[in-house]
Write a protein that holds these residues in place. Structure first.
Motif, PDB file in Angstrom:
ATOM      1  N   PHE A  89       1.457  -1.950  -0.066  1.00  0.00           N
ATOM      2  CA  PHE A  89       0.180  -0.189   0.070  1.00  0.00           C
ATOM      3  C   PHE A  89       0.821   1.044  -0.337  1.00  0.00           C
ATOM      4  N   ILE A  90       0.551   1.897  -1.158  1.00  0.00           N
ATOM      5  CA  ILE A  90       1.157   2.857  -0.785  1.00  0.00           C
ATOM      6  C   ILE A  90       1.083   4.667  -2.262  1.00  0.00           C
ATOM      7  N   PRO A  91       1.243   5.809  -0.980  1.00  0.00           N
ATOM      8  CA  PRO A  91       1.349   7.155  -1.906  1.00  0.00           C
ATOM      9  C   PRO A  91       1.259   6.915  -2.937  1.00  0.00           C
ATOM     10  N   ASP A  92       0.645   7.714  -3.788  1.00  0.00           N
ATOM     11  CA  ASP A  92       1.041   7.704  -5.633  1.00  0.00           C
ATOM     12  C   ASP A  92       0.141   9.167  -6.080  1.00  0.00           C
ATOM     13  N   ILE A  93       0.655   9.358  -7.026  1.00  0.00           N
ATOM     14  CA  ILE A  93      -0.306  10.951  -7.092  1.00  0.00           C
ATOM     15  C   ILE A  93      -0.645  10.408  -8.751  1.00  0.00           C
ATOM     16  N   LEU A  94       0.462   9.697  -9.347  1.00  0.00           N
ATOM     17  CA  LEU A  94       0.291   9.787 -10.731  1.00  0.00           C
ATOM     18  C   LEU A  94      -1.171   9.298 -10.770  1.00  0.00           C
TER      19      LEU A  94
ATOM     20  N   VAL B  17       7.181   3.542  -8.182  1.00  0.00           N
ATOM     21  CA  VAL B  17       6.933   5.256  -7.923  1.00  0.00           C
ATOM     22  C   VAL B  17       7.772   5.457  -6.931  1.00  0.00           C
ATOM     23  N   THR B  18       8.679   6.676  -7.722  1.00  0.00           N
ATOM     24  CA  THR B  18       9.381   7.881  -7.762  1.00  0.00           C
ATOM     25  C   THR B  18       8.986   8.106  -6.120  1.00  0.00           C
ATOM     26  N   ASN B  19      10.391   8.534  -5.615  1.00  0.00           N
ATOM     27  CA  ASN B  19      10.047   9.658  -4.680  1.00  0.00           C
ATOM     28  C   ASN B  19       8.818  10.956  -4.704  1.00  0.00           C
ATOM     29  N   ASN B  20       9.443  11.230  -5.628  1.00  0.00           N
ATOM     30  CA  ASN B  20       8.745  12.709  -6.184  1.00  0.00           C
ATOM     31  C   ASN B  20       6.494  11.993  -6.092  1.00  0.00           C
ATOM     32  N   ARG B  21       6.563  11.021  -6.877  1.00  0.00           N
ATOM     33  CA  ARG B  21       5.508  10.610  -7.195  1.00  0.00           C
ATOM     34  C   ARG B  21       4.653   9.751  -5.448  1.00  0.00           C
ATOM     35  N   LEU B  22       5.569   9.203  -4.238  1.00  0.00           N
ATOM     36  CA  LEU B  22       4.861   9.067  -3.127  1.00  0.00           C
ATOM     37  C   LEU B  22       4.423  10.353  -2.383  1.00  0.00           C
ATOM     38  N   ILE B  23       6.067  11.203  -2.285  1.00  0.00           N
ATOM     39  CA  ILE B  23       5.206  12.505  -1.641  1.00  0.00           C
ATOM     40  C   ILE B  23       4.175  13.224  -1.777  1.00  0.00           C
ATOM     41  N   LEU B  24       3.865  13.495  -2.999  1.00  0.00           N
ATOM     42  CA  LEU B  24       3.253  14.170  -3.733  1.00  0.00           C
ATOM     43  C   LEU B  24       1.550  13.896  -3.084  1.00  0.00           C
ATOM     44  N   GLY B  25       1.500  12.280  -3.529  1.00  0.00           N
ATOM     45  CA  GLY B  25       0.549  11.199  -3.308  1.00  0.00           C
ATOM     46  C   GLY B  25       0.097  11.138  -1.561  1.00  0.00           C
ATOM     47  N   VAL B  26       1.294  11.833  -0.705  1.00  0.00           N
ATOM     48  CA  VAL B  26       1.020  11.665   0.798  1.00  0.00           C
ATOM     49  C   VAL B  26       0.345  12.953   1.150  1.00  0.00           C
ATOM     50  N   VAL B  27       0.542  14.074   0.334  1.00  0.00           N
ATOM     51  CA  VAL B  27       0.010  15.557   0.330  1.00  0.00           C
ATOM     52  C   VAL B  27      -1.103  15.220   0.002  1.00  0.00           C
ATOM     53  N   THR B  28      -1.457  15.235  -0.582  1.00  0.00           N
ATOM     54  CA  THR B  28      -2.822  14.972  -1.905  1.00  0.00           C
ATOM     55  C   THR B  28      -4.163  13.217  -1.006  1.00  0.00           C
ATOM     56  N   LYS B  29      -3.282  12.203  -0.683  1.00  0.00           N
ATOM     57  CA  LYS B  29      -4.291  11.296   0.522  1.00  0.00           C
ATOM     58  C   LYS B  29      -4.690  10.456  -0.494  1.00  0.00           C
ATOM     59  N   ALA B  30      -3.392  10.230  -2.142  1.00  0.00           N
ATOM     60  CA  ALA B  30      -3.682   9.660  -3.191  1.00  0.00           C
ATOM     61  C   ALA B  30      -3.259   8.071  -3.091  1.00  0.00           C
ATOM     62  N   ALA B  31      -3.759   7.313  -2.865  1.00  0.00           N
ATOM     63  CA  ALA B  31      -3.159   5.734  -2.327  1.00  0.00           C
ATOM     64  C   ALA B  31      -2.963   4.373  -3.083  1.00  0.00           C
ATOM     65  N   SER B  32      -2.886   3.272  -3.244  1.00  0.00           N
ATOM     66  CA  SER B  32      -3.390   2.293  -4.130  1.00  0.00           C
ATOM     67  C   SER B  32      -2.365   1.053  -3.499  1.00  0.00           C
ATOM     68  N   VAL B  33      -2.842  -0.072  -3.658  1.00  0.00           N
ATOM     69  CA  VAL B  33      -2.534  -1.255  -3.064  1.00  0.00           C
ATOM     70  C   VAL B  33      -1.951  -1.730  -4.568  1.00  0.00           C
ATOM     71  N   ARG B  34      -0.493  -2.013  -4.741  1.00  0.00           N
ATOM     72  CA  ARG B  34      -0.177  -2.632  -6.056  1.00  0.00           C
ATOM     73  C   ARG B  34       0.827  -3.081  -6.161  1.00  0.00           C
ATOM     74  N   VAL B  35       1.130  -4.185  -6.881  1.00  0.00           N
ATOM     75  CA  VAL B  35       1.924  -4.910  -6.748  1.00  0.00           C
ATOM     76  C   VAL B  35       2.958  -4.686  -7.756  1.00  0.00           C
ATOM     77  N   ASP B  36       4.323  -4.803  -7.118  1.00  0.00           N
ATOM     78  CA  ASP B  36       5.108  -4.600  -7.807  1.00  0.00           C
ATOM     79  C   ASP B  36       6.941  -5.789  -7.098  1.00  0.00           C
ATOM     80  N   THR B  37       7.760  -5.368  -8.557  1.00  0.00           N
ATOM     81  CA  THR B  37       8.691  -7.156  -7.928  1.00  0.00           C
ATOM     82  C   THR B  37       9.491  -5.927  -6.690  1.00  0.00           C
ATOM     83  N   LEU B  38      10.139  -7.535  -5.825  1.00  0.00           N
ATOM     84  CA  LEU B  38      10.748  -6.862  -5.253  1.00  0.00           C
ATOM     85  C   LEU B  38      12.076  -5.418  -4.744  1.00  0.00           C
TER      86      LEU B  38
END
Ligand SMILES: *[C@@H]1O[C@H](CO)[C@@H](O)[C@H](O)[C@H]1NC(C)=O
Ligand SMILES: *[C@@H]1O[C@H](CO)[C@@H](O)[C@H](O)[C@H]1NC(C)=O
Length: 219
Positions: A61-66, A80-101
């Protein structure tokens, strides 16, 4: 706004790596992880959590603005890059996603099942944990304090949505607010000029922003 983002990045961004050199450590030993394992990646102040699904896939589960800006699935699927993550936190946009390790860990070391010793409940079976994690994949409201990546994995692995970090974060903020009030009292006892200058210091600004941010996230 930019200093505010820098302040936030202190909290969320991994200390090990920048967006630029993310190539470096992508070789994780898949055999050391089992389906349903709880994976933990230390970041600067917070810890990021995920559930291993098997075959080099991690649900987290990770914040993501994109996704707010684009429906381009290919772009969203990228790490999800750092900028996407931080802007996601600020705007409260997030999702549960599946990524590689590799994308999940973002260059940090991965700790496994560490919360088993912290939680008073035994973990559910590995398959059940992974099924719960998979079922929740998709967009979701993110609140740093009330629902975050830790609540998600705790629900999947133990059946309870709790966060130790939220507790610690609230305690830390309370401490900052208290010390800030102390600073004001000291300044009032001194000179009005000192109060004026004091409110301009970086630390003060940071504390004010942090409090405002906390109120916003807590809403
Ligand atoms: C990342 O890896 C790709 C191919 O493996 C390479 O072309 C690229 O230069 C690397 N980037 C960095 C920043 O090392
Ligand atoms: C994590 O915990 C599960 C039990 O839920 C266990 O089967 C598994 O071996 C553990 N993984 C590691 C790497 O210790």
């Amino acid at each position: 706004m930019i200093p505010f983002l820098q302040l936030l990045s202190l909290f969320f961004v991994t200390s090990k790596m920048d967006d630029e050199d993310k190539n470096k450590s992508t070789d994780y030993d898949l055999s050391s992880y089992k389906r349903g394992d709880l994976l933990e990646v230390p970041r600067t102040l917070f810890t990021h959590f995920g559930i291993y699904l098997g075959n080099n896939r991690v649900a987290h589960f990770i914040p993501d603005i994109l996704p707010v800006f684009t429906k381009n699935a290919e772009a969203v699927a990228k790490m999800v890059t750092n900028n996407r993550l931080i802007l996601g936190v600020v705007t409260k946009a997030a999702s549960v996603r599946v990524d590689t390790l590799g994308d999940f860990a973002y260059g940090s070391e991965i700790l496994v099942n560490r919360t088993d010793g912290l939680c008073s409940r035994p973990p559910l079976g590995g398959d059940e944990v992974a099924r719960r994690a998979e079922k929740l994949v998709g967009p979701c409201d993110y609140s740093l304090l009330w629902y975050n990546c830790e609540h998600y994995v705790m629900y999947c692995r133990y059946g309870v949505a709790i966060s130790y970090q939220t507790y610690q974060f609230c305690t830390a903020v309370r401490r900052i607010i208290c010390s800030r009030m102390n600073a004001y009292l000291t300044a009032l006892c001194g000179m009005g000029v000192m109060l004026y200058l004091g409110s301009l210091t970086l630390l003060n600004t940071a504390a004010t922003l942090l409090v405002a941010f906390t109120l916003w996230m807590a809403s």
